[in-house]
Enzyme design. Structure first.
Site, PDB file in Angstrom:
ATOM      1  N   GLU A  33      53.827  39.429  45.188  1.00 39.84           N
ATOM      2  CA  GLU A  33      53.098  40.606  44.698  1.00 39.84           C
ATOM      3  C   GLU A  33      51.892  40.212  43.848  1.00 39.84           C
ATOM      4  O   GLU A  33      50.838  40.834  43.911  1.00 39.84           O
ATOM      5  CB  GLU A  33      54.064  41.504  43.917  1.00 39.84           C
ATOM      6  CG  GLU A  33      53.453  42.746  43.294  1.00 39.84           C
ATOM      7  CD  GLU A  33      52.826  43.696  44.304  1.00 39.84           C
ATOM      8  OE1 GLU A  33      51.609  43.542  44.534  1.00 39.84           O
ATOM      9  OE2 GLU A  33      53.521  44.569  44.848  1.00 39.84           O
ATOM     10  N   GLU A  87      39.957  31.148  37.288  1.00 41.44           N
ATOM     11  CA  GLU A  87      40.651  29.970  37.817  1.00 41.44           C
ATOM     12  C   GLU A  87      40.114  28.768  37.028  1.00 41.44           C
ATOM     13  O   GLU A  87      39.040  28.859  36.430  1.00 41.44           O
ATOM     14  CB  GLU A  87      40.294  29.773  39.302  1.00 41.44           C
ATOM     15  CG  GLU A  87      40.686  30.910  40.218  1.00 41.44           C
ATOM     16  CD  GLU A  87      42.170  30.942  40.558  1.00 41.44           C
ATOM     17  OE1 GLU A  87      42.809  29.865  40.570  1.00 41.44           O
ATOM     18  OE2 GLU A  87      42.699  32.046  40.772  1.00 41.44           O
ATOM     19  N   ASP A 138      38.250  33.599  45.869  1.00 42.04           N
ATOM     20  CA  ASP A 138      39.482  34.231  45.408  1.00 42.04           C
ATOM     21  C   ASP A 138      39.614  35.651  45.980  1.00 42.04           C
ATOM     22  O   ASP A 138      40.682  36.055  46.435  1.00 42.04           O
ATOM     23  CB  ASP A 138      39.449  34.245  43.871  1.00 42.04           C
ATOM     24  CG  ASP A 138      40.741  34.761  43.303  1.00 42.04           C
ATOM     25  OD1 ASP A 138      41.801  34.215  43.679  1.00 42.04           O
ATOM     26  OD2 ASP A 138      40.694  35.730  42.513  1.00 42.04           O
ATOM     27  N   LYS A 140      48.477  31.620  45.424  1.00 45.24           N
ATOM     28  CA  LYS A 140      47.984  32.352  46.599  1.00 45.24           C
ATOM     29  C   LYS A 140      47.815  31.464  47.829  1.00 45.24           C
ATOM     30  O   LYS A 140      47.503  31.950  48.900  1.00 45.24           O
ATOM     31  CB  LYS A 140      46.594  32.945  46.295  1.00 45.24           C
ATOM     32  CG  LYS A 140      46.598  34.055  45.297  1.00 45.24           C
ATOM     33  CD  LYS A 140      45.237  34.699  45.244  1.00 45.24           C
ATOM     34  CE  LYS A 140      44.485  34.493  43.964  1.00 45.24           C
ATOM     35  NZ  LYS A 140      45.001  34.572  42.682  1.00 45.24           N
ATOM     36  N   LYS A 178      42.291  37.325  48.682  1.00 43.44           N
ATOM     37  CA  LYS A 178      43.086  38.528  48.397  1.00 43.44           C
ATOM     38  C   LYS A 178      42.934  39.575  49.494  1.00 43.44           C
ATOM     39  O   LYS A 178      43.925  40.155  49.947  1.00 43.44           O
ATOM     40  CB  LYS A 178      42.663  39.124  47.047  1.00 43.44           C
ATOM     41  CG  LYS A 178      43.141  38.282  45.867  1.00 43.44           C
ATOM     42  CD  LYS A 178      42.557  38.795  44.566  1.00 43.44           C
ATOM     43  CE  LYS A 178      43.066  38.002  43.384  1.00 43.44           C
ATOM     44  NZ  LYS A 178      42.294  38.236  42.173  1.00 43.44           N
TER      45      LYS A 178
END
Ligand code: ADP
Ligand code: ASP
Ligand code: MG
Length: 813
Positions: free
Chosen positions: A605, A666, A677, A578, A681
């Site tokens: 994705e 993680e 996180d 990411k 996102k």
């Protein structure tokens, strides 16, 4: 009468020469002329010896000694001892002459084109004498012909021009008067009026054979070589090159002109004029059909016949404002080149007449520059024309087929394929016959270009995808398992062949053009080189493989930092990592525009909701003109797992430990529990919805006490243990209202926030179990009832399958 030519590999040694004679025996019903090349590699060696001698380098002697030995041994292996002496003494005598010639060069310290032709002619003289002696020694009658006396040329040594009127007469007189059923003639060599030896250009034995065939009105010309006919591409470069059974003279000419070495380009002309069919056959597989070159109408459905390429090309551009509308510039340019005997391979002129561009062989560049600048000296001085511009290290690729003219879209397809693979086209030419489209590209791209074009025009069975994976841990390992498992399905249903071309973890790396064995990847990786991310990327880029996809299954910032280099080389990037998409907006934006500019996909994705179609759905909404009003989401599988399993009976710390043990967190669970996180996102979703957000723009109401962020992961677990009352209080406060705890992310009116919320039973978020994620898209088209994506949002298997789906998207099948 038939003419058969055997190339260098076909006569490379005694064993092969025996095969040649077997083929000749099968032709005994008609009169035949056999034209032969030097033993494979000899021409190069003779040229090398001559250059060394002229450069006063005595190692030429070693070359000559080795060559002599090779010829003597070949003759000895073929001839019975009793019949060897005359052949061996002929060979020795020829090497004496060669030595004398080379000694002369050594003394003079100079090599003229004329002497070079003399020296190089020995290759064919030797081979033809050996074959003739072997043939007659096996009680068959044959006559040796001296091509130097029969093929009359001008004195352009090295590439002499044939005087056909004289040549045809000489050949006919000699051959038709003789009763011999078979003649053996050296290829490549000829002679001028003065009786000096000339040669017909490298690869010229094919031409010799065509000259004999045309002079004698042969019923057929057969070119025997080391491949089964002309193929759709050079088989050394394209494994899946296919045989061409039938091809027209013009197509064969175009393919050979642009580099299909199997036939020397001038060969076709004399036989085409006489409509003599040409067979290309394989000495090592004589029963195979091969290729028949004649005036065939093209086979229906086959639009493109073949793809060829030519290296060592230079591009010359003559440019200048003074050229517009004034006739005569191109005439003068071509005259200047012609006077220097420079062969022009390709020509383009833009309609503005501002520039003329020609491609020539790179060896002629300096001659060309000098000649052209001299011709246009006056215009260059007055500024009307610029000095000749020269670009080196180029190649030409050509797509050839008689039927192209009646089929639109061929050039579109050709340039589309080149563009998608990041191959820059420097110049284009399409002959008015529309039998060929050729493009000048960089030398470093040529192998890839031939392969991707071959795939596009000839490989209807499979598209080859080259996948390079970095990170082979939990998700990466699962991904490779899935790829292995699906290989057959993808071949059958998508006609897609996935090849694992590169693999790396934090210690080791391996990149293999022919692919890493998918059943043995662990061993191959272990045996690989020491990992270095720049080296990994450079190796992938330098291999320049077609249809390459780079797959990042790490959580590493250094890896995320090299996507730009890959995209700029038209290599698609699939990221599970990411970091790139949540790095400063400028990098994210740069990656997106590189992806557009270089026609490579950038897919991620799995950055949100693992394998769930969250980003794809958002992209589809946006592309179809919808607008995002609001996003509400529970995006952390880890936090869901933790809050679904925590009710105070076990400590919060223990529940987190379990989540980590089951692979939902993680490596440092604080990235999940601290909300980072989830912030990443929701930021990625907001960015995909068109918002220019940075991490610091997102508000986060932390539920972890500040003390938990200090120290190592183990310290963190101990600190949580100490803070158990804090977590219990959070739980109790929600439970008292009949609510559950969920860590919710939201985006609305340009603002994004994350934090722990009390979720009442009526909420969409209440019934969210295990590691599920949920995303609600409120849009113009879904204003009250949101579009909902829900399901497992963490776990190696689902993440791997999301990455897999992106890889397939990147294949664009
Ligand atoms: P010979 O010594 O028999 O004249 P060459 O080496 O000159 O043989 O030509 C044969 C070679 O041409 C083949 O081995 C092959 O690698 C190469 N080649 C290049 N393009 C093509 C093509 N389109 N079809 C067949 N062979 C090709
Ligand atoms: N022996 C010559 C060459 O290698 C000619 C030929 O083989 O066709 O170029
Ligand atoms: Mg050849």
């Amino acid at each position: 009468m038939r003419v058969l030519k055997f190339g260098g590999t076909s006569v490379a040694n005694a064993e092969n020469i025996k095969k040649v004679v077997q083929i000749l025996q099968q032709h005994s019903q008609s009169k035949i002329i056999v034209v032969i090349s030097a033993l494979g590699g000899v021409t190069d060696q003779l040229l090398k010896a001559a250059s060394l001698a002229a450069a006063k380098d005595e190692t030429y002697k070693t070359i000559l000694t080795e060559l002599e030995k090779r010829h003597l041994e070949t003759a000895k292996a073929l001839l019975p001892v009793t019949q060897q002496s005359s052949c061996l003494s002929k060979i020795k005598q020829q090497f004496n002459e060669l030595e004398e010639l080379c000694e002369g060069l050594f003394r003079l310290n100079e090599l003229s084109r004329r002497t070079r032709d003399r020296i190089v002619s020995f290759g064919e003289l030797l081979s033809s004498h050996i074959l003739a002696d072997y043939y007659t020694a096996s009680n068959q009658s044959g006559e040796w012909l001296d091509s130097r006396q029969l093929i009359r040329t001008n004195s352009h040594f090295g590439n002499a021009i044939v005087d056909f009127a004289a040549t045809n007469q000489l050949i006919r007189e000699q051959v038709l008067q003789s009763t011999s059923p078979l003649f053996i003639a050296p290829g490549f060599v000829a002679g001028n009026k003065e009786g000096q030896t000339t040669t017909l250009g490298r690869g010229g034995s094919d031409y010799t054979a065509a000259i004999f065939a045309a002079a004698l009105d042969a019923e057929a010309l057969e070119i025997w070589t080391d491949v089964t006919g002309m193929m759709t591409a050079d088989p050394r470069w394209v494994n899946s090159a296919k045989n061409i059974a039938n091809i027209s003279y013009q197509e064969a000419m175009e393919l050979s002109h642009f580099g299909a070495k199997v036939i020397y380009p001038p060969t076709i002309q004399p036989v085409m004029a006489k409509q003599i069919p040409v067979w290309v056959k394989n000495t090592f597989a004589p029963d195979e059909y091969g290729t028949l070159i004649q005036n065939t109408p093209s086979v229906e459905g086959e639009i493109i016949r073949g793809i060829s390429s030519m290296n060592n090309v230079a591009l010359l551009s003559l440019e200048g404002s003074g050229m517009v509308g004034i006739p005569g510039f191109s005439k003068r340019l071509f005259e200047a080149l012609a006077e220097e005997q420079i062969n022009v391979i390709l020509i383009t002129q833009s309609s503005s007449e501002h520039a003329i561009c020609v491609a020539i062989n790179a060896v002629d560049v300096e001659k060309a520059r000098h000649a052209v600048d001299l011709t246009f000296e006056a215009e260059i001085k007055s500024g009307k024309v610029d000095p000749l511009k020269v670009e080196l290290d180029l190649s030409i690729i050509a797509v050839v087929g008689d039927q192209m003219k009646s089929h639109p879209g061929i050039s579109g397809k050709m340039f589309g394929v080149l563009g998608r693979n990041g191959i820059n086209v420097r110049a284009i030419a399409q002959g008015s016959s529309e039998r060929n489209i050729s493009a000048v590209i960089s030398l470093s791209d040529v192998k890839k270009a031939v392969n991707v074009l071959h795939e596009a025009f000839f490989e209807f069975e499979y598209k080859q995808l080259n996948v390079c994976i970095i990170g082979v841990g939990n998700v990466g390992g699962k991904l490779i398992d899935q790829l292995a498992h699906q290989q057959k399905y993808l071949q059958q249903h998508l006609k897609l062949n996935i090849r694992l071309a590169g693999l790396a973890n934090s210690r080791k790396m391996v990149v293999k053009e022919d692919g890493i064995s998918i059943g043995n990847w662990k061993e191959e990786l272990e045996q690989g080189e020491k990992m270095d991310i720049s080296h990994f990327v450079n190796t992938i880029v330098s291999k320049n493989l077609p249809n390459t996809v780079f797959v990042d299954v790490t959580a590493n910032a250094d890896v995320a930092g090299i996507y730009d280099q890959l995209l700029a080389k038209s290599i698609s990037v699939v990221a599970c990592n990411k970091i790139a998409c949540s790095s400063p907006y400028q990098y994210y934006q740069q990656l997106k525009s590189l992806s557009r500019e270089y026609n490579a996909l950038f897919l991620f994705e799995t950055n949100v909701g693992a394998g769930l179609p969250v980003i794809g759905t958002l992209n589809d909404l946006m592309r179809s003109g919808d607008q995002i009003n609001k996003i509400q989401a529970v995006l952390s599988g880890t936090l869901n797992f933790v809050f679904n399993n925590y009710d105070g009976t076990r400590s919060f710390s223990q529940v987190v430990r379990q989540a980590q043990a089951e692979g939902y967190t993680e490596p440092d669970p604080r990235l999940d529990l601290g909300g980072t996180d989830v912030m990443r996102k929701i930021m990625i979703l907001a960015r995909e919805a068109g918002e220019q957000l940075e991490m610091e723009d997102i508000s986060n109401t932390y539920f972890l006490p500040a003390s938990c962020f200090e120290g190592s992961v183990e310290d963190f677990y101990q600190e949580m243990e100490k803070q158990e009352p804090h977590f219990k209080a959070l739980y109790d406060a929600a439970a008292a209202k009949g609510c559950k705890l969920k860590f919710v992310a939201s985006y609305e009116n340009g603002k994004a926030a994350v934090g722990l919320q009390h979720i009442p039973p009526a909420s969409d978020f209440y019934h969210l179990y295990g590691k599920d994620n949920i995303v609600l898209f409120y849009t113009q088209r879904y204003p009250e009832q949101p579009l909902v994506v829900k399901g497992a949002g963490a776990g190696a298997d689902v993440t791997a399958s999301g990455v897999f789906a992106d890889i397939i998207r990147a294949a664009r099948v």
